[in-house]
Each structure stands twice: as structure tokens, then as C-alpha cells.
Design a protein around this motif. Structure first.
Motif, PDB file in Angstrom:
ATOM      1  N   SER A  83       8.094   4.708   3.619  1.00  0.00           N
ATOM      2  CA  SER A  83       7.952   5.222   4.985  1.00  0.00           C
ATOM      3  C   SER A  83       7.513   6.685   4.971  1.00  0.00           C
ATOM      4  CB  SER A  83       9.231   5.035   5.790  1.00  0.00           C
ATOM      5  OG  SER A  83      10.279   5.809   5.263  1.00  0.00           O
ATOM      6  N   LYS A  84       7.980   7.458   4.003  1.00  0.00           N
ATOM      7  CA  LYS A  84       7.533   8.846   3.890  1.00  0.00           C
ATOM      8  C   LYS A  84       6.051   8.899   3.530  1.00  0.00           C
ATOM      9  CE  LYS A  84      11.759  11.380   2.882  1.00  0.00           C
ATOM     10  NZ  LYS A  84      12.445  12.252   1.915  1.00  0.00           N
ATOM     11  N   ALA A  85       5.624   8.039   2.624  1.00  0.00           N
ATOM     12  CA  ALA A  85       4.196   7.992   2.266  1.00  0.00           C
ATOM     13  C   ALA A  85       3.367   7.692   3.503  1.00  0.00           C
ATOM     14  CB  ALA A  85       3.954   6.937   1.181  1.00  0.00           C
ATOM     15  N   GLU A  86       3.773   6.690   4.266  1.00  0.00           N
ATOM     16  CA  GLU A  86       3.036   6.318   5.472  1.00  0.00           C
ATOM     17  C   GLU A  86       3.002   7.478   6.472  1.00  0.00           C
ATOM     18  OE1 GLU A  86       2.736   2.624   8.630  1.00  0.00           O
ATOM     19  OE2 GLU A  86       4.683   3.007   7.681  1.00  0.00           O
ATOM     20  N   LYS A  87       4.112   8.161   6.653  1.00  0.00           N
ATOM     21  CA  LYS A  87       4.188   9.274   7.604  1.00  0.00           C
ATOM     22  C   LYS A  87       3.254  10.417   7.185  1.00  0.00           C
ATOM     23  CE  LYS A  87       6.103  11.798  10.917  1.00  0.00           C
ATOM     24  NZ  LYS A  87       5.063  12.219  11.834  1.00  0.00           N
ATOM     25  N   PHE A  88       3.274  10.775   5.910  1.00  0.00           N
ATOM     26  CA  PHE A  88       2.394  11.848   5.441  1.00  0.00           C
ATOM     27  C   PHE A  88       0.927  11.465   5.620  1.00  0.00           C
ATOM     28  CE2 PHE A  88       6.100  13.512   3.026  1.00  0.00           C
ATOM     29  CZ  PHE A  88       6.037  14.831   3.459  1.00  0.00           C
ATOM     30  N   TYR A  89       0.589  10.226   5.281  1.00  0.00           N
ATOM     31  CA  TYR A  89      -0.793   9.773   5.453  1.00  0.00           C
ATOM     32  C   TYR A  89      -1.195   9.772   6.938  1.00  0.00           C
ATOM     33  CZ  TYR A  89      -1.179   8.157   0.559  1.00  0.00           C
ATOM     34  OH  TYR A  89      -1.257   8.082  -0.804  1.00  0.00           O
ATOM     35  N   GLN A  90      -0.307   9.335   7.798  1.00  0.00           N
ATOM     36  CA  GLN A  90      -0.621   9.315   9.236  1.00  0.00           C
ATOM     37  C   GLN A  90      -0.820  10.734   9.779  1.00  0.00           C
ATOM     38  OE1 GLN A  90       2.712   7.060  10.729  1.00  0.00           O
ATOM     39  NE2 GLN A  90       1.514   5.168  10.837  1.00  0.00           N
ATOM     40  N   ASP A  91       0.060  11.646   9.381  1.00  0.00           N
ATOM     41  CA  ASP A  91      -0.072  13.028   9.833  1.00  0.00           C
ATOM     42  C   ASP A  91      -1.393  13.634   9.352  1.00  0.00           C
ATOM     43  OD1 ASP A  91       2.411  12.775  10.999  1.00  0.00           O
ATOM     44  OD2 ASP A  91       3.459  14.005   9.512  1.00  0.00           O
ATOM     45  N   ALA A  92      -1.716  13.399   8.090  1.00  0.00           N
ATOM     46  CA  ALA A  92      -2.963  13.923   7.528  1.00  0.00           C
ATOM     47  C   ALA A  92      -4.171  13.321   8.236  1.00  0.00           C
ATOM     48  CB  ALA A  92      -3.021  13.634   6.028  1.00  0.00           C
ATOM     49  N   THR A  93      -4.091  12.036   8.546  1.00  0.00           N
ATOM     50  CA  THR A  93      -5.202  11.351   9.219  1.00  0.00           C
ATOM     51  C   THR A  93      -5.448  11.928  10.612  1.00  0.00           C
ATOM     52  OG1 THR A  93      -4.815   9.324   7.963  1.00  0.00           O
ATOM     53  CG2 THR A  93      -6.052   9.103  10.015  1.00  0.00           C
ATOM     54  N   GLU A  94      -4.388  12.180  11.347  1.00  0.00           N
ATOM     55  CA  GLU A  94      -4.535  12.755  12.689  1.00  0.00           C
ATOM     56  C   GLU A  94      -5.238  14.108  12.635  1.00  0.00           C
ATOM     57  OE1 GLU A  94      -0.794  12.904  14.787  1.00  0.00           O
ATOM     58  OE2 GLU A  94      -0.396  10.790  14.362  1.00  0.00           O
ATOM     59  N   ILE A  95      -4.821  14.951  11.716  1.00  0.00           N
ATOM     60  CA  ILE A  95      -5.423  16.281  11.592  1.00  0.00           C
ATOM     61  C   ILE A  95      -6.870  16.170  11.093  1.00  0.00           C
ATOM     62  CG2 ILE A  95      -5.290  18.504  10.392  1.00  0.00           C
ATOM     63  CD1 ILE A  95      -2.186  17.984  10.304  1.00  0.00           C
ATOM     64  N   ALA A  96      -7.103  15.271  10.136  1.00  0.00           N
ATOM     65  CA  ALA A  96      -8.452  15.099   9.591  1.00  0.00           C
ATOM     66  C   ALA A  96      -9.427  14.632  10.664  1.00  0.00           C
ATOM     67  CB  ALA A  96      -8.421  14.110   8.424  1.00  0.00           C
ATOM     68  N   LYS A  97      -8.998  13.712  11.515  1.00  0.00           N
ATOM     69  CA  LYS A  97      -9.876  13.212  12.577  1.00  0.00           C
ATOM     70  C   LYS A  97     -10.251  14.316  13.554  1.00  0.00           C
ATOM     71  CE  LYS A  97      -8.657   8.327  12.556  1.00  0.00           C
ATOM     72  NZ  LYS A  97      -8.031   7.224  13.302  1.00  0.00           N
ATOM     73  N   GLU A  98      -9.348  15.249  13.780  1.00  0.00           N
ATOM     74  CA  GLU A  98      -9.594  16.354  14.707  1.00  0.00           C
ATOM     75  C   GLU A  98     -10.455  17.454  14.110  1.00  0.00           C
ATOM     76  OE1 GLU A  98      -5.717  17.826  15.649  1.00  0.00           O
ATOM     77  OE2 GLU A  98      -5.137  16.031  16.765  1.00  0.00           O
TER      78      GLU A  98
END
Length: 138
Positions: A83-98
Motif C-alpha cells: 500500500s505504501k508503494a502504491e501511495k508513493f507511485y500515485q503521489d508521484a503520478t499526480e505531480i508528474a501529470k501536472e
């Protein structure tokens, strides 16, 4: 024998003991790296609060944090690491898309690693394919 990757001569108890030693070492190294990444991510976020744009750095450190939690999930399967891996990837993805273009190497690497995590660790195979397919679509 072991340094050459030849484990055929080991009996099951020796192999189990050797695997345990390697896994403990790997866990220790991963935890040390995660701790350093947590500190580095905090520093980058603090720099951003002063107006210093560090989005690429932040995406990289969040992605790498996800990577190390994924590594731990591969040999220590538990809900916390995955779940931590998924959370870090999701956070990074949101910032990367922006903040990063679709063709940016860090953004593409993030999409690849996140899709691998979803496919192999989280058992979200359809979502993994969706991440991989949409990574290069503008």
C-alpha cells in the motif's frame, strides 16, 4: 559455489538459511534507503514552499520510494509495503501529470514501475495495462 549462483548442492535447510540471511540484508538496505528518501523528499518539499520549483526531483524521489517499498513487497509480502508503494507511485503520478511532459524520462520510468507494481504486487492487472497504455498518449 554460491558466488557462481550454483545452489544445486545445498539441501533445503541450508537454502532456507541462506535465503533468510540475504533477505535480512536486503530489508536493512531497503529500509536505510527509504529513510534517506523520506528525508530528501522533506527537504525538496521545503524548498518548494520557498518558491524553488523542484517538481522533477520530487517525482523522482517519490517514484524511488515506491520502488523500494515494491522491492520489500516482493520478498516480504504484506499490505503495509504494497500500500505504501502504491501511495508513493500515485503521489508521484499526480505531480508528474501536472508538471512533466509525457515524454519526460522520469515520467515514463514512473509509469513503467507503477504498472509493474500494479501487475505483480497489487494484482491489479487491468489497471497496470491502463497505466502502461496511457503513459505515452498525449
Amino acid at each position: 559455489m554460491l558466488t557462481q549462483g550454483n545452489f544445486d548442492e545445498l539441501d533445503k535447510s541450508q537454502m532456507t538459511a541462506y535465503t533468510g540471511i540475504v533477505e535480512k540484508e536486503l530489508e536493512k538496505v531497503c529500509e536505510e534507503v527509504i529513510e534517506l528518501l523520506d528525508l530528501t523528499t522533506t527537504v525538496v518539499r521545503d524548498l518548494e514552499s520557498t518558491g524553488d520549483d523542484r517538481k522533477e526531483d520530487l517525482v523522482f524521489y517519490l517514484k524511488t520510494s515506491g520502488d523500494y517499498h515494491r522491492y520489500l513487497s516482493e520478498f516480504m509480502p504484506n499490505a503495509e509495503h504494497s500500500s505504501k508503494a502504491e501511495k508513493f507511485y500515485q503521489d508521484a503520478t499526480e505531480i508528474a501529470k501536472e508538471s512533466l511532459p509525457e515524454t519526460h524520462p522520469t515520467r515514463l520510468g514512473l509509469a513503467l514501475n507503477f504498472s509493474v507494481c500494479c501487475y505483480e504486487i497489487l494484482d491489479k492487472k487491468e489497471y497496470a495495462c491502463e497505466i502502461a497504455k496511457t503513459a505515452t498518449l498525449a
